[in-house]
Structure formats: C-alpha cells, structure tokens
Design a protein around this motif. Structure first.
Motif, PDB file in Angstrom:
ATOM      1  N   VAL A   1       5.056   3.963   4.283  1.00  0.00           N
ATOM      2  CA  VAL A   1       4.677   5.224   3.653  1.00  0.00           C
ATOM      3  C   VAL A   1       4.384   4.959   2.178  1.00  0.00           C
ATOM      4  CG1 VAL A   1       7.131   5.912   3.454  1.00  0.00           C
ATOM      5  CG2 VAL A   1       5.344   7.619   3.141  1.00  0.00           C
ATOM      6  N   SER A   2       3.191   5.435   1.755  1.00  0.00           N
ATOM      7  CA  SER A   2       2.757   5.273   0.371  1.00  0.00           C
ATOM      8  C   SER A   2       2.534   6.664  -0.208  1.00  0.00           C
ATOM      9  CB  SER A   2       1.463   4.456   0.340  1.00  0.00           C
ATOM     10  OG  SER A   2       0.792   4.657  -0.884  1.00  0.00           O
ATOM     11  N   ILE A   3       3.090   6.912  -1.387  1.00  0.00           N
ATOM     12  CA  ILE A   3       2.927   8.218  -2.025  1.00  0.00           C
ATOM     13  C   ILE A   3       2.123   8.026  -3.301  1.00  0.00           C
ATOM     14  CG2 ILE A   3       4.113  10.212  -3.040  1.00  0.00           C
ATOM     15  CD1 ILE A   3       6.568   9.486  -1.298  1.00  0.00           C
ATOM     16  N   GLY A   4       1.007   8.738  -3.419  1.00  0.00           N
ATOM     17  CA  GLY A   4       0.198   8.626  -4.627  1.00  0.00           C
ATOM     18  C   GLY A   4      -1.234   8.270  -4.291  1.00  0.00           C
ATOM     19  N   ASN A   5      -2.036   8.162  -5.341  1.00  0.00           N
ATOM     20  CA  ASN A   5      -3.465   7.921  -5.167  1.00  0.00           C
ATOM     21  C   ASN A   5      -3.736   6.415  -5.069  1.00  0.00           C
ATOM     22  OD1 ASN A   5      -6.181   8.163  -5.054  1.00  0.00           O
ATOM     23  ND2 ASN A   5      -6.446   8.872  -7.175  1.00  0.00           N
ATOM     24  N   VAL A   6      -3.781   5.918  -3.834  1.00  0.00           N
ATOM     25  CA  VAL A   6      -4.012   4.494  -3.607  1.00  0.00           C
ATOM     26  C   VAL A   6      -5.249   4.363  -2.715  1.00  0.00           C
ATOM     27  CG1 VAL A   6      -3.028   2.327  -2.748  1.00  0.00           C
ATOM     28  CG2 VAL A   6      -1.515   4.086  -3.684  1.00  0.00           C
ATOM     29  N   GLU A   7      -6.187   3.543  -3.135  1.00  0.00           N
ATOM     30  CA  GLU A   7      -7.432   3.419  -2.363  1.00  0.00           C
ATOM     31  C   GLU A   7      -7.200   2.686  -1.048  1.00  0.00           C
ATOM     32  OE1 GLU A   7     -10.892   2.216  -4.382  1.00  0.00           O
ATOM     33  OE2 GLU A   7     -10.526   3.607  -6.060  1.00  0.00           O
ATOM     34  N   GLU A   8      -8.112   2.959  -0.118  1.00  0.00           N
ATOM     35  CA  GLU A   8      -7.956   2.435   1.232  1.00  0.00           C
ATOM     36  C   GLU A   8      -7.903   0.894   1.259  1.00  0.00           C
ATOM     37  OE1 GLU A   8      -9.513   5.168   3.918  1.00  0.00           O
ATOM     38  OE2 GLU A   8      -9.968   3.647   5.441  1.00  0.00           O
ATOM     39  N   THR A   9      -8.701   0.241   0.416  1.00  0.00           N
ATOM     40  CA  THR A   9      -8.698  -1.228   0.411  1.00  0.00           C
ATOM     41  C   THR A   9      -7.326  -1.766   0.015  1.00  0.00           C
ATOM     42  OG1 THR A   9      -9.587  -1.102  -1.818  1.00  0.00           O
ATOM     43  CG2 THR A   9     -11.158  -1.620  -0.070  1.00  0.00           C
TER      44      THR A   9
ATOM     45  N   LEU B   1      -4.391  -0.048   0.384  1.00  0.00           N
ATOM     46  CA  LEU B   1      -3.467   0.284   1.482  1.00  0.00           C
ATOM     47  C   LEU B   1      -3.584  -0.740   2.607  1.00  0.00           C
ATOM     48  CD1 LEU B   1      -4.097   4.142   1.646  1.00  0.00           C
ATOM     49  CD2 LEU B   1      -1.990   3.043   0.854  1.00  0.00           C
ATOM     50  N   LYS B   2      -4.835  -1.138   2.857  1.00  0.00           N
ATOM     51  CA  LYS B   2      -5.113  -2.071   3.952  1.00  0.00           C
ATOM     52  C   LYS B   2      -4.409  -3.422   3.728  1.00  0.00           C
ATOM     53  CE  LYS B   2      -7.851  -3.123   7.573  1.00  0.00           C
ATOM     54  NZ  LYS B   2      -7.560  -2.637   8.906  1.00  0.00           N
ATOM     55  N   LYS B   3      -4.225  -3.802   2.440  1.00  0.00           N
ATOM     56  CA  LYS B   3      -3.569  -5.088   2.117  1.00  0.00           C
ATOM     57  C   LYS B   3      -2.177  -5.199   2.735  1.00  0.00           C
ATOM     58  CE  LYS B   3      -5.666  -5.922  -2.402  1.00  0.00           C
ATOM     59  NZ  LYS B   3      -5.389  -5.799  -3.848  1.00  0.00           N
ATOM     60  N   LEU B   4      -1.510  -4.067   2.924  1.00  0.00           N
ATOM     61  CA  LEU B   4      -0.153  -4.085   3.477  1.00  0.00           C
ATOM     62  C   LEU B   4      -0.157  -4.633   4.903  1.00  0.00           C
ATOM     63  CD1 LEU B   4       0.886  -0.589   2.117  1.00  0.00           C
ATOM     64  CD2 LEU B   4       1.729  -2.775   1.265  1.00  0.00           C
ATOM     65  N   GLY B   5      -1.322  -4.492   5.564  1.00  0.00           N
ATOM     66  CA  GLY B   5      -1.479  -5.018   6.919  1.00  0.00           C
ATOM     67  C   GLY B   5      -1.409  -6.535   6.965  1.00  0.00           C
ATOM     68  N   ASP B   6      -1.773  -7.194   5.865  1.00  0.00           N
ATOM     69  CA  ASP B   6      -1.712  -8.669   5.813  1.00  0.00           C
ATOM     70  C   ASP B   6      -0.290  -9.179   6.010  1.00  0.00           C
ATOM     71  OD1 ASP B   6      -4.404  -8.822   5.356  1.00  0.00           O
ATOM     72  OD2 ASP B   6      -4.211  -8.969   3.163  1.00  0.00           O
ATOM     73  N   TYR B   7       0.687  -8.314   5.788  1.00  0.00           N
ATOM     74  CA  TYR B   7       2.089  -8.732   5.900  1.00  0.00           C
ATOM     75  C   TYR B   7       2.787  -8.065   7.087  1.00  0.00           C
ATOM     76  CZ  TYR B   7       0.637 -10.407   1.438  1.00  0.00           C
ATOM     77  OH  TYR B   7      -0.079 -11.037   0.465  1.00  0.00           O
ATOM     78  N   GLY B   8       2.005  -7.394   7.920  1.00  0.00           N
ATOM     79  CA  GLY B   8       2.566  -6.898   9.171  1.00  0.00           C
ATOM     80  C   GLY B   8       2.685  -5.395   9.325  1.00  0.00           C
ATOM     81  N   ALA B   9       2.208  -4.609   8.351  1.00  0.00           N
ATOM     82  CA  ALA B   9       2.250  -3.154   8.522  1.00  0.00           C
ATOM     83  C   ALA B   9       1.230  -2.746   9.583  1.00  0.00           C
ATOM     84  CB  ALA B   9       1.944  -2.454   7.207  1.00  0.00           C
ATOM     85  N   GLU B  10       1.666  -2.058  10.621  1.00  0.00           N
ATOM     86  CA  GLU B  10       0.718  -1.637  11.654  1.00  0.00           C
ATOM     87  C   GLU B  10       0.175  -0.248  11.383  1.00  0.00           C
ATOM     88  OE1 GLU B  10       1.834  -2.453  15.683  1.00  0.00           O
ATOM     89  OE2 GLU B  10       2.829  -4.310  15.082  1.00  0.00           O
ATOM     90  N   LYS B  11       0.958   0.564  10.747  1.00  0.00           N
ATOM     91  CA  LYS B  11       0.492   1.895  10.375  1.00  0.00           C
ATOM     92  C   LYS B  11       0.841   2.136   8.916  1.00  0.00           C
ATOM     93  CE  LYS B  11       1.407   5.499  13.199  1.00  0.00           C
ATOM     94  NZ  LYS B  11       2.163   6.695  13.668  1.00  0.00           N
ATOM     95  N   VAL B  12      -0.133   2.616   8.134  1.00  0.00           N
ATOM     96  CA  VAL B  12       0.129   2.940   6.729  1.00  0.00           C
ATOM     97  C   VAL B  12      -0.115   4.433   6.556  1.00  0.00           C
ATOM     98  CG1 VAL B  12      -0.487   2.513   4.330  1.00  0.00           C
ATOM     99  CG2 VAL B  12      -0.550   0.630   5.983  1.00  0.00           C
ATOM    100  N   ILE B  13       0.935   5.153   6.242  1.00  0.00           N
ATOM    101  CA  ILE B  13       0.833   6.600   6.065  1.00  0.00           C
ATOM    102  C   ILE B  13       0.662   6.883   4.583  1.00  0.00           C
ATOM    103  CG2 ILE B  13       2.077   8.782   6.286  1.00  0.00           C
ATOM    104  CD1 ILE B  13       3.350   7.634   8.819  1.00  0.00           C
TER     105      ILE B  13
END
Lengths: 325, 247
Positions: A39-47, A49-61
């Motif tokens: 879960v991310s709170i605040g104005n974060v661009e999609e690119t 947010l997507k970086k979190l997937g490099d370390y195993g996040a399957e869903k980023v809210i």
C-alpha cells in the motif's frame, strides 16, 4: 491471505529501505504460500509504483488523496487498516523509521496484532511465529514470539538485502473511507534539509566527538564526508555543547544507524555511543588515546591526533578516487 | 490542562547486559534502575511548561506499569518535580499489554507524553498504541512542545527535515531528544518533598500480551581492531577500498 507492506515515499520516490521491506515480505510470503500486497499513500507515478514489483510485490494499492499529503497518524492508521482488512492480511511489514514508528503501533491496536519493532532477520520459525530483534540498544539480540493471528513488524534499515524477481505487479487504485473527524492534527510548516546526505540513508557516516575540540574544527570532517558522499554525525557531548545540531547525534538517545562504514573521529566510544552505531558493517576509529573503548568496537584504527590525520586522510581518499576514474 | 508522563523503569544505560543460564531472561542482579532517558526528558519539558505558561498546567502526573520494585523510579520522578504518581500493579509484559493498562489512567489527561522508545526492549510502540486505545491524535518523534495561548504546537522530526504541527487535545506526544536539553536532577528539597507526594497503586486491568520474549543472545565478540600507523594514513584508505570494499 496476504503479507501487506506499507511503503512511504519521498516526493513521489521510493528509497532502498522500501525495496528492502518488499524483498523481506516476499521471502515471508513464499514461506507461507501467499502473496505480497503493497500500500502506497501519496502522489506516486505508475512507473515508480511498478518498481516495487521488481522485489516481489504482486499487487500495489495506490491511494492518492490530497488530504493524505501530510502524515496524520490516525488517518493513516485507518487507511492502512482498511487495506489490511480488504486484503485479509495476516502479516504487516513497516519500516522502522519515523513514519513506521508513528503508524505501526496504532495499526497494531486497530487490528489486534502483536508488534515487534526493529526486526533484523527473517522469521526463524513460523509455528510459533518467531522473529529476531536487537534489544538493550544493540547490546543483545532477542527472539520474540508473536502470538496473535495478525502480526506486525517494523524492519530495521540496512539489515536485509534486496532480492530481485520477475515483475508481476498489478497496480490498483483505492479510495479509502475517511471523514473530517479522522484528521485532528494539522501540519503548518515544513522545513526540509536539502543538499545533504541524510543520516538514516547514508552508506558512509563521518562522525566527530569531543576530541574534535570545537565547532570551528568541523571543516576537514565535512570535507571528508563530501569526498566520500557521506552523511555527518556527532557524539552526544558535541550535540549537548551545541557544537552541532541534535539531529546529528548518534547513540543510545540519538539516532541509531547501520551504515556500511562509520568513521569515529575523536570519539572515545562510551557504551551509549556504541549502542547507536554497533550495527555498522565497518567502524574506523581515529583517537589519540589508545585505551579508548572505541578501539574495541572498531575494525580499523589509527592512534594519533585527528587534526593532523584528517587532511592526510582526505588527500588519500581523493587520490584513490582519482586513480579509480 | 493536566499532563501525564508515562514512565518506563529501565536498567541504567551503562549496564553490562547479562542473561540467566539458559538465556531466557534478563539477569537483574545488581542492576541500577533509572527513568527511561526519553521519559525523563519528557518530564523535564512538562515542568518547564508548567513554570512558563502561567496557570495553564494544573497538574503533572507520572505513571508506570510495574511491580513494587518500580516505585523508587516513580519517587525519583516526584523528586524531580511531578505532582503525583500512579503505579499500575502488573509486570510489564509487552507494549500492547502496557498500553492497555496505561489507557485507564491516561483517559483523564489532556497532554500525554511518552518517550519514543525504552532503552531496554527498544519497542517504540507504547505511545502509539496508547493513543489508538484512547482514539485520540498522536504525534511521533516530537522534538519541541509548546503551549501558545492555550494551543498546543509541536515540532516533529521527519526523514530529512522537520514539521510544525498544531493538534487538538487530548493527544499523545511521543517525544525524542531535543524536547528538553538536559534532564533535571532532583534537589535535596525535591527528594524530601517527594516522600509526602501521593503515589497511588491501581490494580491491573484484565488483558493479555500478544508477544513474548523467549530467548536472548549476546552478539559475537568482535575481532581485534587493525591498527594503521600514523605515518601511513594511505594504508587505511587501501584497506577500506580493497579489503573491506566499502569506499
């Protein structure tokens, strides 16, 4: 089920500590056959947010509400708890930084989750769920069992490496239920330190103690920090004498840090000081007193006058850097 | 306004840490107990505010969850200047347990101060948990606390800066270094007066701990420090670059 990670951002960017959190959570998720939700709170661009997937996040809210631009502990608690309930979270992973310490305890009461702060390694056991942390300000380790069905952790910075994996992250927007009642603190002014390496993020820290003799002697120390790309710190007497601001104080009652390299310059190494720096991977001590306790904690040392040695050290580092390029 | 300071009774920070034979409990033999350093700074700030804001602050209370052996630490807080003390009669099992105990006292106060962590178990959790039990605002990593015309202003440290906030009361301030410069030392008169100040003992509420410390370990001994000659500073840089590979 899910392992939920709350990742703070700084002006829309994540830091290494967030990727450490996600890597850590992924290892836990693998062990209990579930997936990692961030879960991310605040104005974060999609690119980003997507970086979190490099370390195993399957869903980023991603939650982007103007009201949540500034940290309000109660409102953040409500939002993170809503996500945890929606995602049927059983384990929550926070960072053990200011925000983590502010929010994790509140969330843990809301979800009736036992909380362990400053965890330094993966669970050594899942039944019962057992994690390791430092206690007595770095003087010992403890193994702690969490007995509640939902479990909360804050992860000590720089204690768990990054583990990259195939990016499968899906990004999802979420609008939490919030009312004006949830916001009872108001940030009126923000002062940001710019152009300096932050102490908690620094890979290298250069720190001065009473042996520096006075605030006027910090020039060479700052220069060394500059050539190394290091952050600046100090011991308690230096902050108490107001030679340096208290934000720079590392030690038991100041900041607890875990850089790769810590320079203790003119610091004798009282037990309270060591408590704040003993998690450093390497410690270098320069002190004219060969009996100073800092040499017992240090990996490398020079016994001599710090004022004479510093200029030589700076030129040696510069030479090494020049040869590298 | 009424101010409450939540106090942890902790081993002196210079204590050499030892555990029992099977490493399942902290060895308290010969330990000198003190007020947790951050809680002591919180108390100092509360006293400063009481002295400088007219009659805004009517009372300063200190509270601890602990058995009878925690009373000398509460007496010390009274000697420093708190008006009265409360001991909740229970062994402090974990942060969740302690926070729920404190809530029964804290609900009657306007400003509740907790240190950001205790120097023994480094939990950083009781203050935040207490605020959630009471459903009131909390501000963490507070480095300044002021009362201006009856309004509470706080500064909190954030990664890379600081923020100034206003907040409603009641609220919980979770304080760190900077809140007060030096802790106060009890005066002879303070110590005499502390004996006559009320120290009330309350029974614990029925609740359970959610975590349990099961074993301890001391860190492995560090290998000897490699000493580099003063005449050869360059060698230190070589070692850091080629051996440790950290620069």
């Amino acid at each position: 089920m899910s392992v939920l990670v709350y990742t703070e951002n700084w002006d829309g960017k994540f830091k290494k500590l967030n990727f450490e959190q996600v890597s850590y959570a992924s290892e836990i998720a693998k062990n209990i056959n579930t997936s990692v939700v961030v879960v991310s709170i605040g104005n974060v661009e999609e690119t980003e947010l997507k970086k979190l997937g490099d370390y195993g996040a399957e869903k980023v809210i991603s939650i982007n509400e103007i009201k949540l631009n500034k940290l309000d502990n109660q409102a953040y608690t409500k939002v993170i708890s809503q996500v945890a309930e929606k995602e049927k979270t059983t384990i929550l992973v926070f960072a053990n930084n200011y925000t983590g310490k502010a929010v994790a305890p509140r969330v843990s009461v809301k979800l009736k989750a036992g909380l362990v702060s400053g965890v330094t390694a993966l669970p050594s056991n899942y039944e019962p769920f057992t994690v390791r942390k430092k206690v007595f300000t770095g003087k010992a380790f403890a193994d702690v069992v969490i007995k509640s069905p939902v479990k909360g952790l804050t992860l000590a910075q720089n204690s768990f490496g990054l583990i990259e994996t195939e990016n499968k992250a899906q990004i999802e927007k979420f609008v939490p239920e919030l009312s004006d009642e949830d916001f009872r603190t108001n940030v009126e002014d923000v002062k940001k330190i710019t152009g300096k390496v932050l102490l908690n993020d620094a890979e290298i820290v250069v720190s001065g103690g009473r042996g520096m003799k006075g605030p006027e002697n910090w020039g060479p120390l700052e220069e060394l920090a500059d050539v190394l790309g290091a952050a600046i710190a100090c011991s308690r007497p230096v902050a108490d004498e107001e030679w340096r601001p208290h934000e720079e104080h590392v030690g038991q009652t100041g900041k607890i840090i875990a850089p790769n390299l810590y320079f203790a310059l003119g610091i004798s190494g009282a037990i309270q000081h060591l408590g704040g720096v003993s998690s450093s991977k390497y410690i270098v001590a320069i002190n004219k007193d060969n009996d100073a306790p800092i040499f017992e904690a240090a990996d490398y040392g020079i016994i001599g006058d710090v004022h004479k040695i510093l200029p030589e050290l700076i030129s040696a580092v510069k030479e090494m850097k020049a040869a590298e390029n | 306004m009424k101010v409450l300071i939540c106090i942890s009774n902790v081993p002196d920070t210079t204590t050499k840490i030892r555990f029992n034979a099977d490493n399942t409990a902290f060895d308290t033999a010969g330990i000198q107990w003190i007020i947790n350093p951050w809680d002591e700074l919180a108390l100092t700030r509360a006293l400063e505010l009481k002295e400088t804001t007219g009659d805004t602050i009517e009372k300063i209370t200190v509270v601890a969850v602990g058995l009878k052996d925690a009373e000398p630490t509460l007496r010390k807080a009274l000697a420093i200047g708190a008006d009265d003390a409360v001991r909740i009669d229970a062994e402090p099992k974990d942060a969740f347990f302690v926070a729920e105990q404190l809530a029964q006292v804290a609900k009657d106060y306007d400003i509740i101060l907790c240190g950001i962590e205790a120097s023994d178990y480094n939990g950083s959790a009781v203050g935040g948990m207490l605020s959630e039990f009471l459903n009131i605002p909390s501000v963490s990593s507070v480095s300044k606390l002021n009362i201006e015309n009856g309004d509470v202003k706080v500064n909190r440290e954030i990664d890379g800066g600081s923020e100034t906030l206003s907040t409603e009361v009641p609220f919980v301030a979770i304080v760190q270094k900077g809140i007060a410069l030096e802790p106060r030392i009890p005066s002879m008169r303070g110590i005499m007066m502390a004996r006559k100040k009320p120290l009330n003992v309350l029974p614990a509420v029925e609740t359970e701990a959610l975590t349990e410390f099961v074993s301890y370990e001391l860190p492995p001994a560090k290998s000897a420090c490699k000493i580099v000659d003063t005449e050869n500073v360059k060698e230190l840089v070589d070692l850091l670059h080629n051996e440790a590979k950290v620069i």
